[in-house]
Every structure is written in C-alpha cells, then in structure tokens.
Design a protein around this motif. Structure first.
Motif, PDB file in Angstrom:
ATOM      1  N   TRP A  18       6.731 -13.010  -3.169  1.00  0.00           N
ATOM      2  CA  TRP A  18       5.855 -12.764  -2.027  1.00  0.00           C
ATOM      3  C   TRP A  18       6.396 -11.654  -1.137  1.00  0.00           C
ATOM      4  CZ3 TRP A  18       1.171 -13.859  -2.606  1.00  0.00           C
ATOM      5  CH2 TRP A  18       0.749 -15.022  -3.240  1.00  0.00           C
ATOM      6  N   LEU A  19       7.705 -11.587  -0.963  1.00  0.00           N
ATOM      7  CA  LEU A  19       8.280 -10.496  -0.166  1.00  0.00           C
ATOM      8  C   LEU A  19       8.092  -9.152  -0.866  1.00  0.00           C
ATOM      9  CD1 LEU A  19      11.516 -12.156   1.266  1.00  0.00           C
ATOM     10  CD2 LEU A  19       9.295 -11.788   2.398  1.00  0.00           C
ATOM     11  N   PHE A  20       8.155  -9.168  -2.188  1.00  0.00           N
ATOM     12  CA  PHE A  20       7.838  -7.956  -2.953  1.00  0.00           C
ATOM     13  C   PHE A  20       6.392  -7.552  -2.694  1.00  0.00           C
ATOM     14  CE2 PHE A  20       6.245  -5.932  -6.856  1.00  0.00           C
ATOM     15  CZ  PHE A  20       7.083  -4.829  -6.905  1.00  0.00           C
ATOM     16  N   ALA A  21       5.492  -8.531  -2.623  1.00  0.00           N
ATOM     17  CA  ALA A  21       4.079  -8.257  -2.335  1.00  0.00           C
ATOM     18  C   ALA A  21       3.919  -7.643  -0.941  1.00  0.00           C
ATOM     19  CB  ALA A  21       3.253  -9.527  -2.456  1.00  0.00           C
ATOM     20  N   VAL A  22       4.706  -8.113   0.019  1.00  0.00           N
ATOM     21  CA  VAL A  22       4.679  -7.529   1.367  1.00  0.00           C
ATOM     22  C   VAL A  22       5.066  -6.053   1.295  1.00  0.00           C
ATOM     23  CG1 VAL A  22       5.811  -7.531   3.636  1.00  0.00           C
ATOM     24  CG2 VAL A  22       5.092  -9.697   2.590  1.00  0.00           C
ATOM     25  N   GLY A  23       6.184  -5.765   0.636  1.00  0.00           N
ATOM     26  CA  GLY A  23       6.638  -4.382   0.508  1.00  0.00           C
ATOM     27  C   GLY A  23       5.639  -3.508  -0.231  1.00  0.00           C
ATOM     28  N   LEU A  24       5.055  -4.053  -1.282  1.00  0.00           N
ATOM     29  CA  LEU A  24       4.060  -3.309  -2.058  1.00  0.00           C
ATOM     30  C   LEU A  24       2.822  -3.007  -1.218  1.00  0.00           C
ATOM     31  CD1 LEU A  24       3.885  -2.232  -4.941  1.00  0.00           C
ATOM     32  CD2 LEU A  24       2.684  -4.331  -5.564  1.00  0.00           C
ATOM     33  N   THR A  25       2.420  -3.955  -0.390  1.00  0.00           N
ATOM     34  CA  THR A  25       1.261  -3.754   0.486  1.00  0.00           C
ATOM     35  C   THR A  25       1.525  -2.617   1.470  1.00  0.00           C
ATOM     36  OG1 THR A  25       0.635  -6.081   0.305  1.00  0.00           O
ATOM     37  CG2 THR A  25      -0.250  -4.861   2.182  1.00  0.00           C
ATOM     38  N   VAL A  26       2.717  -2.597   2.056  1.00  0.00           N
ATOM     39  CA  VAL A  26       3.055  -1.528   2.998  1.00  0.00           C
ATOM     40  C   VAL A  26       3.096  -0.181   2.283  1.00  0.00           C
ATOM     41  CG1 VAL A  26       4.816  -0.648   4.590  1.00  0.00           C
ATOM     42  CG2 VAL A  26       4.268  -3.094   4.557  1.00  0.00           C
ATOM     43  N   LEU A  27       3.669  -0.139   1.093  1.00  0.00           N
ATOM     44  CA  LEU A  27       3.693   1.113   0.326  1.00  0.00           C
ATOM     45  C   LEU A  27       2.283   1.563  -0.045  1.00  0.00           C
ATOM     46  CD1 LEU A  27       6.774   0.565  -2.024  1.00  0.00           C
ATOM     47  CD2 LEU A  27       6.597   2.105  -0.049  1.00  0.00           C
ATOM     48  N   ALA A  28       1.423   0.623  -0.403  1.00  0.00           N
ATOM     49  CA  ALA A  28       0.033   0.970  -0.707  1.00  0.00           C
ATOM     50  C   ALA A  28      -0.665   1.517   0.537  1.00  0.00           C
ATOM     51  CB  ALA A  28      -0.710  -0.258  -1.230  1.00  0.00           C
ATOM     52  N   GLN A  29      -0.392   0.915   1.688  1.00  0.00           N
ATOM     53  CA  GLN A  29      -0.956   1.408   2.951  1.00  0.00           C
ATOM     54  C   GLN A  29      -0.543   2.859   3.183  1.00  0.00           C
ATOM     55  OE1 GLN A  29       0.220  -0.897   6.406  1.00  0.00           O
ATOM     56  NE2 GLN A  29      -0.146   0.815   7.772  1.00  0.00           N
ATOM     57  N   ILE A  30       0.733   3.140   2.995  1.00  0.00           N
ATOM     58  CA  ILE A  30       1.241   4.506   3.186  1.00  0.00           C
ATOM     59  C   ILE A  30       0.552   5.467   2.217  1.00  0.00           C
ATOM     60  CG2 ILE A  30       3.292   5.965   2.918  1.00  0.00           C
ATOM     61  CD1 ILE A  30       4.928   3.481   3.905  1.00  0.00           C
ATOM     62  N   GLY A  31       0.467   5.068   0.950  1.00  0.00           N
ATOM     63  CA  GLY A  31      -0.147   5.933  -0.054  1.00  0.00           C
ATOM     64  C   GLY A  31      -1.609   6.208   0.229  1.00  0.00           C
ATOM     65  N   ILE A  32      -2.349   5.170   0.615  1.00  0.00           N
ATOM     66  CA  ILE A  32      -3.776   5.344   0.887  1.00  0.00           C
ATOM     67  C   ILE A  32      -3.980   6.204   2.136  1.00  0.00           C
ATOM     68  CG2 ILE A  32      -5.926   4.154   1.477  1.00  0.00           C
ATOM     69  CD1 ILE A  32      -4.881   1.805  -0.300  1.00  0.00           C
ATOM     70  N   LEU A  33      -3.175   5.979   3.168  1.00  0.00           N
ATOM     71  CA  LEU A  33      -3.267   6.829   4.361  1.00  0.00           C
ATOM     72  C   LEU A  33      -3.021   8.291   4.007  1.00  0.00           C
ATOM     73  CD1 LEU A  33      -1.440   4.576   6.977  1.00  0.00           C
ATOM     74  CD2 LEU A  33      -3.862   5.242   7.042  1.00  0.00           C
ATOM     75  N   HIS A  34      -2.050   8.532   3.126  1.00  0.00           N
ATOM     76  CA  HIS A  34      -1.779   9.903   2.671  1.00  0.00           C
ATOM     77  C   HIS A  34      -3.006  10.476   1.966  1.00  0.00           C
ATOM     78  CE1 HIS A  34       0.334  13.377   1.110  1.00  0.00           C
ATOM     79  NE2 HIS A  34      -0.079  13.047  -0.110  1.00  0.00           N
TER      80      HIS A  34
END
Length: 197
Positions: A18-34
C-alpha cells in the motif's frame, strides 16, 4: 479477509504494498501534471519554503503557501472518510485511498476549466495553476494531515482544523471552507469582502 487475520509477515507485506501504491500515485500525479504542461517550479527560477503573498505570481508555485493548511485539513477529512469506509482495513490502505483522492483533485484543480473557474468565481483573480512542485507538496501535506489524524485524539484534530480555518480566514480572507463555497456557489458579498484584502 481483514488485516487482523493476517500474520505479522503478511501484514508487513501488505503495508509495503500500500505504501508503494502511495508513492506510485504521487509519481503518476507528477507525470500527468507534466503531460498537462504544468511548470516544474516557479517561473522565477528559484524555490522558496513559503510564499507569503496570496494574489502574487509566487502563490501556488513554491513548497508552501497560505493554502497549505487547507491540504493538511484535506488529510484530516480524508482520514475520517477512509475510517468510515474502510475501518477494518490497514492504515496504509486508507492512506493510499486518501492519496488517490488528493492526487485526483490536484489534477482537476490544474485543468484549464477549473483554473478559469478560480479566476472568475473566487478571489484568485490571477491564478495560473500550481507548479508541479507545489502540487506535489500539497499532496504530501495532505499525507501529513492524514497521519496526524490517525495518531492524534479526535478533539485535537478538530481543534487544529477549526483554528487553521479561522486563523487563515482572518489573515487572508480565504480558507478551505470559503474556497470550496466560492468555487461551487459564488456569493457576491463574500467576493466583495475578499477583494478588500
């Protein structure tokens, strides 16, 4: 099966997942914002810990600003929501749920439609959207609020939320409550009061 039915090793693995999922969500947020064309950091070319101006070019561009308390309160509220919906699930799973909601909001908030709505309906007249740095920090501040709410007594969490809303509202004539109200259902009297900042 609830988390309490798992042995310690399985609980540890589930928490890591689940913590990996948290990190992945934040990375996806960064990528999509880019991909949305958001700028990485303030166009000024430097990073500040705190931007004190409300209607300035630096607002929503640096690590923190006067809207940071709103994101901490998001964490309090998302903790409550996750507790109600997933009471018997591990805290890490509830955190992943909260992070997903916050990241989704950050993407919606930085869409042209919502940016334009902020400019026309709220006090954020010159709002250009968040930098990727600021948006990511908003999500991380939500995580801080969530984890605080998970550990602190309810009365303390509620007291801090009320204090932050009153203090920030008094200081900048805006806060989470007013922001949501003016975004969804603008009231002219509030807009006039906020313009007196």
């Amino acid at each position: 099966m609830t988390i309490t039915a798992l042995d310690p090793q399985d609980r540890y693995k589930a928490t890591r997942l689940w913590l990996f999922a948290v990190g992945l969500t934040v990375l996806a947020q960064i990528g999509i914002l880019h991909l949305m064309g958001r700028i990485p950091i303030c166009e000024c070319g430097y990073i500040k810990f705190f931007e004190p101006g409300v209607n300035t070019a630096g607002n929503s561009q640096h690590l923190a600003d006067w809207y940071t308390p709103s994101h901490i309160i998001h964490g309090f509220l998302f903790y409550l929501l996750a507790f109600v919906l997933f009471r018997r699930r591990p805290l890490s799973m509830r955190l992943a749920f909260a992070t997903l909601i916050e990241a989704a909001w950050e993407l919606v908030e930085n869409s042209p439609l919502v940016i334009d709505r902020y400019r026309t309906a709220t006090m954020a007249i010159g709002y250009q959207g968040d930098s990727i740095l600021n948006s990511t920090m908003d999500t991380l501040f939500m995580v801080v609020g969530f984890l605080f709410a998970a550990r602190a007594p309810v009365w303390l969490t509620v007291s801090i939320a009320v204090f932050l809303e009153i203090y920030v509202g008094w200081l900048i004539r805006d806060n989470l409550t007013l922001n949501v109200l003016m975004l969804l259902w603008p009231i002219e009297a509030i807009r006039v009061w906020q313009a007196g900042l």
